[in-house]
Write an enzyme that holds these catalytic residues in place. Structure first.
Site, PDB file in Angstrom:
ATOM      1  N   HIS A 183     -11.027  -5.464   8.603  1.00 42.05           N
ATOM      2  CA  HIS A 183     -11.621  -5.101   7.313  1.00 42.05           C
ATOM      3  C   HIS A 183     -12.886  -4.256   7.451  1.00 42.05           C
ATOM      4  O   HIS A 183     -13.585  -4.073   6.471  1.00 42.05           O
ATOM      5  CB  HIS A 183     -12.038  -6.355   6.529  1.00 42.05           C
TER       6      HIS A 183
ATOM      7  N   GLU B 168       0.812  -1.230   0.000  1.00 42.57           N
ATOM      8  CA  GLU B 168       0.000   0.000   0.000  1.00 42.57           C
ATOM      9  C   GLU B 168       0.838   1.269   0.000  1.00 42.57           C
ATOM     10  O   GLU B 168       0.533   2.231  -0.702  1.00 42.57           O
ATOM     11  CB  GLU B 168      -0.958   0.002   1.205  1.00 42.57           C
TER      12      GLU B 168
END
Lengths: 322, 326
Positions: free
Chosen positions: B130, B61
């Site tokens: 998540h 990321e």
């Protein structure tokens, strides 16, 4: 390596400018004219000067927080750098950046990164954009050995190799990540080997010898511009000063510093010139540089303060995107 | 002309249009190409636009978000997709220390016209890594813009708004919205970044919400209407900048405020909104402000626990009654 007299003068002048500029910075820091963190490049001049010389005006530079020398080598005026260090409106970043955040759109100089590996992904993106737009330009990414332990180093090398990007990674290995010696921070202290593991053509070079650095950088850039993907150079160098002006340098022996000073890039270069029978007038250069530095201080002293009413200027760019 | 499409389709059409119209636009992220996007937003794009513009990245990321910043500064218009807001924290350094600050640190020399999209929110039993709604954290950062499309129209419009903006813009798409359907008109007028929208007019209490909680607030308002309580429902749309004007105008009308936010209360955007109402409209209030937020737990997996942790319509209705009675 062949060296003409003009290039010899240029190399010497640039290295001396960095040396004298930064000696003056240290002085002005002790007079409290310059504040904040101040990281000096003294001892590492041959790296920035040698590598940046190999770039064209169209190529870009992503630098670190020890970037005064790199900025000077790129031709950013000493005046506007010094004014930035003084926190003046005439500084390159209008007093918003300081020592660690020098930028110049005109010179394609993109920082000034105070987070050690943050410039690596940025440089990958710069190179990605050039590749996508089919511009044959190189992005030079400078960073220290301290950056190697960060995840972004590994992420970026992988992406650059995977995407075959026109980026030149130059690790300025000055042996210390802040005050911790490389051997206490890395399981493998040969950094070029790490880069090679990402299938990047990697080399070590004597970072105290501007001619060796220059030769290596030219070769690397030629290869990148031929579309052969990223290159990695580990320049073995040493900073003669402390990590920053706050550092009492208790982590290393004075004898070690003295030993490295025998290989001072200015002395090494003088020896190389002697070998090549090239004579330059060092006294004349010294005089010129001294004037440039004095002028820079005078310019910074005379500079104005950015109005406090403009404090929130440049938080957001206005208008539509170009 | 209006048609009925999903939120996913709306985002997809917006990105498709951008890719078609501007060669500088490209999409980059984990699984955006061969897989078709973690939430199937970019299905078919790789075939149509090629791997040069639909770029599958490794799982890194920070690396690919940073590459997005560099590419944006060097003339491209990247849309970076991060699978979920939780993962965006691996890129936090790049977003917060670089993207948001570069224009300022460089004294106005380098702006970052970057778009970052990510999924947010719970409700899919994905557990604590998540499921969270952390967009309020990004709303804390000067230099960033934070958009939270709740409607099909905004899911489409905000991609265009973000690409037109010269600053780094983060778009948070609630993961439970992707399958929601609604009316869509490509030519419908678009409100600017930083403008909230009064979704339902009312005179008794103001509901302030964004993303999926706008729908919950609207549902609660319908129930309350049957009890004779007329709630005004505002879609915040943009968490940074936050539309003070619309919020305060509504408080001056209803004199009561209830904020619905799936983030935790502590240090959240709901706390910020309350503080602003206190600063700007305290004497307009007829009752203490209230908020319905998530319980202060990392989101659990089990469905009943997860649902209990999140704001629900019945809780909004109950809290609205309490505000009206206080």
């Amino acid at each position: 390596m062949k060296l003409d007299i003009n290039k010899a003068k240029e190399f010497y002048s640039q290295m001396l400018l960095i040396r004298r500029f930064e000696e003056k910075c240290a002085q002005e820091y002790s007079h409290q004219k310059i504040r904040g963190f101040l990281h000096l490049y003294i001892g590492e001049e041959a790296v920035g000067v040698g590598v940046i010389d190999a770039l064209s005006d169209e190529d870009a530079i992503v630098a670190t927080y020890r970037e005064h020398g790199q900025a000077l080598a790129r031709g950013i005026p000493a005046n506007s750098i010094m004014a930035e260090l003084y926190g003046k409106a005439e500084g390159v970043s209008h007093g918003r950046g300081g020592s660690m955040h020098l930028y110049s759109a005109q010179k394609r100089f993109y920082g000034g990164n105070a987070i050690v590996a943050a410039g690596l992904p940025f440089a990958v993106g710069m190179a990605l954009a050039d590749k996508m737009a089919k511009r044959n330009r190189v992005t030079l990414c400078l960073f220290g050995d301290g950056a190697v332990a960060e995840g972004e180093f590994h992420e970026s090398l992988n992406l650059a190799a995977l995407w075959n990007l026109p980026v030149l990674f130059v690790c300025e290995n000055n042996q210390y990540g802040m005050g911790t010696a490389l051997k206490y921070a890395e399981s493998e202290t040969n950094i070029s080997k790490k880069a090679a593991a990402y299938k990047i053509s990697s080399h070590q070079v004597d970072g105290m010898d501007v001619l060796e650095v220059s030769k290596m950088a030219q070769k690397a850039i030629k290869s990148i511009k031929a579309g052969k993907g990223p290159q990695f150079i580990e320049a073995i160098t040493y900073r003669f000063r402390a990590h920053s002006m706050f550092d009492a340098e208790l982590y290393r022996d004075k004898s070690e510093v003295q030993e490295w000073k025998k290989r001072d890039p200015l002395l090494v270069f003088k020896d190389r010139l002697k070998e090549m029978d090239i004579v330059i007038n060092t006294q004349e250069i010294e005089k010129e540089i001294s004037k440039t530095v004095e002028d820079a201080v005078a310019f910074a002293e005379a500079g104005t303060l950015e109005p406090v009413e403009d404090l929130e200027k440049f938080v957001y760019s206005q208008g539509a995107v170009k | 002309m209006s048609e009925n499409i999903t939120y996913r389709e709306a985002v997809k059409r917006a990105i498709h249009k951008a890719l078609k119209e501007d060669e500088r636009v490209f999409l980059m992220g984990e699984d955006v190409g061969r897989y078709g996007g973690s939430y199937a937003v970019s299905m078919g794009f790789l075939e149509e636009f090629g791997k040069e513009r639909i770029i599958d990245t490794p799982l890194c990321e920070s690396g690919f978000t940073g590459a997005g910043i560099g590419a944006a500064v060097n003339g491209m218009r990247p849309i970076v997709e991060i699978m979920t807001v939780n993962f965006s924290f691996l890129a936090l350094d790049q977003i917060v220390n670089s993207a948001s600050a570069l224009f300022y640190m460089s004294g106005g020399q380098f702006n970052v016209p970057l778009v970052i999209r990510m999924a947010t929110g719970g409700g899919n039993q994905l557990g604590a890594q998540h499921s969270h709604s952390l967009e309020g954290w990004y709303a804390h950062i000067p230099g960033l813009k934070v958009l939270t499309p709740a409607t099909i129209q905004d899911a489409y419009a905000m991609v265009g708004l973000a690409l037109e903006d010269p600053n780094p813009v983060l778009i948070f798409e609630n993961a439970t919205l992707y399958n929601k359907k609604g009316d869509f008109d490509e030519k419908a007028p678009v409100l600017a970044i930083g403008k909230a929208f009064v979704h339902r007019e009312g005179k008794d209490i103001t509901f302030l919400a964004y993303g999926v909680n706008l729908l919950k607030a609207l549902e609660a308002a319908d129930i309350l209407a049957k009890d004779g309580i007329d709630a005004e429902v505002i879609d915040l749309r943009s968490l940074r900048p936050l539309d003070n004007e619309t919020i305060m105008a509504s408080i001056k009308k209803t004199h009561r405020a209830l904020i619905v936010d799936e983030d935790w209360k502590s240090g959240s955007i709901s706390a910020e909104i309350m503080a602003r109402i206190n600063e700007d409209a305290f004497y307009e209030l007829d009752a203490p402000m209230a908020r319905v937020c998530s319980r202060e737990v990392p989101f659990p997996y089990a469905a009943h626990l997860e649902q209990a942790a999140m704001p629900q319509v019945d809780k909004i209705v109950q809290t609205a009654h309490e505000v009206m009675e206080s």
